[in-house]
Motif scaffolding. Sequence first.
Motif, PDB file in Angstrom:
ATOM      1  N   LYS A  10     -10.674   2.367  -3.750  1.00 59.62           N
ATOM      2  CA  LYS A  10      -9.651   2.659  -4.214  1.00 59.62           C
ATOM      3  C   LYS A  10      -8.992   1.170  -3.631  1.00 59.62           C
ATOM      4  O   LYS A  10      -9.357   0.642  -2.804  1.00 59.62           O
ATOM      5  CB  LYS A  10      -8.894   3.605  -3.580  1.00 59.62           C
ATOM      6  N   SER A  11      -7.862   0.765  -4.207  1.00 56.23           N
ATOM      7  CA  SER A  11      -7.085  -0.424  -3.862  1.00 56.23           C
ATOM      8  C   SER A  11      -6.910  -0.474  -2.174  1.00 56.23           C
ATOM      9  O   SER A  11      -7.013  -1.655  -1.598  1.00 56.23           O
ATOM     10  CB  SER A  11      -5.809  -0.785  -4.730  1.00 56.23           C
TER      11      SER A  11
ATOM     12  N   ASN B 234     -10.592   3.433   4.477  1.00 51.54           N
ATOM     13  CA  ASN B 234     -12.117   3.593   4.606  1.00 51.54           C
ATOM     14  C   ASN B 234     -12.489   2.955   6.009  1.00 51.54           C
ATOM     15  O   ASN B 234     -12.535   1.783   6.254  1.00 51.54           O
ATOM     16  CB  ASN B 234     -12.531   3.151   3.510  1.00 51.54           C
TER      17      ASN B 234
ATOM     18  N   SER C  20      -3.771   2.994 -11.240  1.00 50.17           N
ATOM     19  CA  SER C  20      -5.070   2.517 -10.832  1.00 50.17           C
ATOM     20  C   SER C  20      -5.705   3.187  -9.885  1.00 50.17           C
ATOM     21  O   SER C  20      -6.820   3.581  -9.685  1.00 50.17           O
ATOM     22  CB  SER C  20      -4.391   1.180 -10.002  1.00 50.17           C
ATOM     23  N   ARG C  21      -4.900   4.171  -8.895  1.00 49.68           N
ATOM     24  CA  ARG C  21      -5.409   5.073  -7.862  1.00 49.68           C
ATOM     25  C   ARG C  21      -6.165   6.357  -8.806  1.00 49.68           C
ATOM     26  O   ARG C  21      -7.078   6.500  -8.286  1.00 49.68           O
ATOM     27  CB  ARG C  21      -4.311   5.463  -7.088  1.00 49.68           C
TER      28      ARG C  21
ATOM     29  N   ARG D 182     -13.444   7.141 -11.297  1.00 50.39           N
ATOM     30  CA  ARG D 182     -14.461   6.516 -11.126  1.00 50.39           C
ATOM     31  C   ARG D 182     -15.306   6.894 -10.049  1.00 50.39           C
ATOM     32  O   ARG D 182     -16.743   7.178 -10.152  1.00 50.39           O
ATOM     33  CB  ARG D 182     -14.383   5.203 -11.369  1.00 50.39           C
TER      34      ARG D 182
ATOM     35  N   ILE E  30     -19.328   6.356   0.902  1.00 47.55           N
ATOM     36  CA  ILE E  30     -18.300   5.929   1.982  1.00 47.55           C
ATOM     37  C   ILE E  30     -16.766   6.167   1.375  1.00 47.55           C
ATOM     38  O   ILE E  30     -15.926   6.711   1.872  1.00 47.55           O
ATOM     39  CB  ILE E  30     -18.377   4.591   2.424  1.00 47.55           C
ATOM     40  N   TYR E  31     -16.859   5.577   0.015  1.00 48.52           N
ATOM     41  CA  TYR E  31     -15.405   5.562  -0.537  1.00 48.52           C
ATOM     42  C   TYR E  31     -15.055   7.019  -0.695  1.00 48.52           C
ATOM     43  O   TYR E  31     -13.930   7.214  -1.247  1.00 48.52           O
ATOM     44  CB  TYR E  31     -15.529   4.792  -1.774  1.00 48.52           C
TER      45      TYR E  31
ATOM     46  N   ARG F   7     -15.467   9.162   1.485  1.00 51.37           N
ATOM     47  CA  ARG F   7     -15.001  10.016   2.798  1.00 51.37           C
ATOM     48  C   ARG F   7     -16.043  10.917   3.214  1.00 51.37           C
ATOM     49  O   ARG F   7     -15.672  12.003   3.969  1.00 51.37           O
ATOM     50  CB  ARG F   7     -13.607  10.282   2.756  1.00 51.37           C
TER      51      ARG F   7
ATOM     52  N   ASP G 281      -8.896   0.938  -0.126  1.00 51.06           N
ATOM     53  CA  ASP G 281      -9.968   0.475   0.504  1.00 51.06           C
ATOM     54  C   ASP G 281     -10.529  -0.838   0.735  1.00 51.06           C
ATOM     55  O   ASP G 281     -10.786  -1.465   1.896  1.00 51.06           O
ATOM     56  CB  ASP G 281     -11.201   1.346  -0.200  1.00 51.06           C
ATOM     57  N   ILE G 282     -10.009  -1.751  -0.452  1.00 47.74           N
ATOM     58  CA  ILE G 282     -10.322  -2.965  -0.606  1.00 47.74           C
ATOM     59  C   ILE G 282      -9.334  -3.783   0.572  1.00 47.74           C
ATOM     60  O   ILE G 282      -9.736  -4.542   0.823  1.00 47.74           O
ATOM     61  CB  ILE G 282     -10.153  -3.683  -1.945  1.00 47.74           C
TER      62      ILE G 282
ATOM     63  N   SER H 292      -9.278   5.076 -10.217  1.00 50.92           N
ATOM     64  CA  SER H 292     -10.534   4.931  -9.232  1.00 50.92           C
ATOM     65  C   SER H 292     -11.136   6.102  -8.800  1.00 50.92           C
ATOM     66  O   SER H 292     -12.047   6.480  -8.405  1.00 50.92           O
ATOM     67  CB  SER H 292      -9.721   4.382  -7.701  1.00 50.92           C
ATOM     68  N   SER H 293     -10.014   7.213  -8.638  1.00 54.91           N
ATOM     69  CA  SER H 293     -10.526   8.589  -8.274  1.00 54.91           C
ATOM     70  C   SER H 293     -11.585   8.987  -9.311  1.00 54.91           C
ATOM     71  O   SER H 293     -12.511   9.604  -9.143  1.00 54.91           O
ATOM     72  CB  SER H 293      -9.381   9.298  -8.116  1.00 54.91           C
TER      73      SER H 293
END
Lengths: 395, 221
Positions: free
Chosen positions: A313-314, A2, B75-76, B82, B110-111, B113, A316-317, B79-80
């Motif tokens: 996402k991980s 990001n 986890s990915r 969420r 932003i997250y 994109r 991004d962090i 995130s997607s």
Amino acid sequence: MNYGNFSGIIKSIKRGRGRSWLTLCSVAVGVFAVVVISGIGSIGSERISSTMMTMGINSAMVQASDEDSTVALTREDVAAFGRLQGVNKAMPLMAAMSRSVILENCVNCYAWGVDEDAREIISIEAVYGRLIDNHDVENRSCVCVIDEDIARQTYGRGNIVGKKIKLLLNGSYYEFEVVGVAKSGITGLQSMMAGIIPDFAYIPYSTMQDITGKSSFDKIALLLDSKSADENLTETLTEQVNGIKKCEGSLVINNFQSQKGQLTDILSVVTTVLSLIAGISLIVSGITVMTTMLVSVGERKREIGIKKSIGAKSGDIMWEFLSESVLLTALGSCLGIILALLCCFIGCAALSVPFTAPVGAAALSFAFSVFMGAVFGVYPAGKAAGMKPIDALRS
Amino acid sequence: MIKAENLTKIYSPCGGCPVTALDDISLEVADGEFLAVVGASGSGKTTLMNIIGCLDMPTEGRYCLDGTDVSTLDSRGLSSVRSKKISFVFQGFNLIPTLTAAENVELPLIYRRMAAAQRKEIVKQALEAVGLEKRANHLPLELSGGQQQRVAIARAFASDAPLILADEPCGNLDSKAGETVMSMLRQMNKMGKTVVLITHDNAAAKTADRELRISDGRICV
């Protein structure tokens, strides 16, 4: 990754202003040390080079070897040697042990028959009057240029232009008019004579040929191309001049290049060792960056949780924290480089040495410290990225 | 939208007795529904919200969000989900203190994109929708609690997720600010969003289409 949250990264650095500033300073000190040491090394090397240049580092002398002194050097040889690759100029030289007599004071000296190119090829510098010119050579004039030391030993002063001097040549004394006084000390010839002969007197080579009755030259002085002047060139030229004269091994070339090489090699080793020692401080500053980032991760757990809850996402962090540590080291490096260049510049100005920016060292230390920032930033960034959002939000 | 079957969540603290926060809960929430999950403090409603919001995983049971079995995601993937399907409105606002109101609203975009120009436009609209367009460049600390919660709602509005999870959104607000926030949530529900409101306030729960009471990790009604 990001890239849109870059302003957020800058704000994070600003938030821990005091901590960021201290981290930045630790990186800056490391980079400063490396760049300044390299700067001192390169300026020193430049200084050695320029000093040796004035000592005639780029001049060389072709002469017959001790085993075979029968080889006669001619005007054609001067022209042929001057055309060789790596040679800028060639000049005939006559040489003889002599004694100078001024005001009934006798001073042992070495007499050289030279021409107008002596100034450039063997680095003679006139302190008073002028040097030998081609007009003197053509007219076979009885004029001479003497070392300042001879003038001071005999007259007690440097400027004795216009005075008469007697030189012992070929068993007889000949009177010469002093047209110039040369700076004593380090000329190309004295460098090559290694201080055996304390003082020199220079006369037109044609005049010396007349006096000694020789039609050939004793030696030929060469001005080597400074860019290609090294030990290999000397070897190559020795082969070539012997080839031209068709007398294998009869001619030898002496120069000062190897001593220069040794000195610059020693300086280079010392500079490299000191730079490497200073480079350790870059690793230490990398550890400081890691500590800072770990503290930052601990403080910003909730922020990480919020970001993850809204879709970060991980990766991004990870990117955000890694960028922060790389940015910190990059800013610290820039600060260190600016301070180091300023320091080198002031030092050069104070010592009246030409300023040479250690660009290579600056670029290398910048790249290395940024790399350190990335390497030491991976663990804290990974720790932040690996946090479970629920745990981070609860903190 | 939401289909949870036999959700159980047991916390096992180090050296302590396991605590059952959720005990075999099953529920369904339809698209566009406004559900209130009501319960006393410690009843397990926030744990339920964390699982529904893909912030936590159940110890047992199966949870499907919009047809996707969330239990199978890494986890990915979580995130997607969420990022695309869920917006949170927390009791403590959960705004990032170093970012301005506009930047906080912009962050989920932003997250995702999204292009900068499009983001700016959406942020402007979202802040206008909550009446905070003039406070766009203020930091959270420069805003009142009600305003901060409105920024959080604007963030949910901007992210345009179909599911809004509001955990005690009026808990830290006075009654007037609380009413404003509740009316905004209702407005978003009318726009087609599914809203799950977690609250201990019966009055607030009454505004929902349906109430689900939870006590000691079990559904009561």
